[in-house]
Scaffold this motif. Sequence first.
Motif: not given
Length: 122
Positions: A34, A37-38, A41-42, A45, A86-91
């Motif tokens: 990552m 910034s990712d 954010r991760s 979030a 990649t970044v985990q976008t789901s909570v």
Amino acid sequence: MTTPPAPPAVGKGASVKVDQQLYDDLATMMRTGMKLSDALRSAVAIVAGTYRAAWDTGRCPDGVRPTITRYFIDRYDTGQEPERGTVQTSVPTPYRERPTERPTPPGPGPTAGTTRQPTRRT
């Protein structure tokens, strides 16, 4: 009661002094590929989503910082890992405790058939 501080406006940068703990935490997250910034954010979030879930489910009052004491990680299966960087976008979904007591199985003695509180593992 004082008004909580507001986050920076959308589109503005955020600034935070990097101490040793933050450095170590970011280094850990960035080992996955990552960008800085990712990683930020991760992390925000996941924690913010956990706070919202605690407030929405009544686990603690709105605006009170929940104490996060447990986490659950999906099983690792070779070939199923997310793409590097990649970044985990789901909570994460909140863990739901059993809403009702489980009955004690019938057995010998005067307490047969009574109910007991669910066992909590720590």
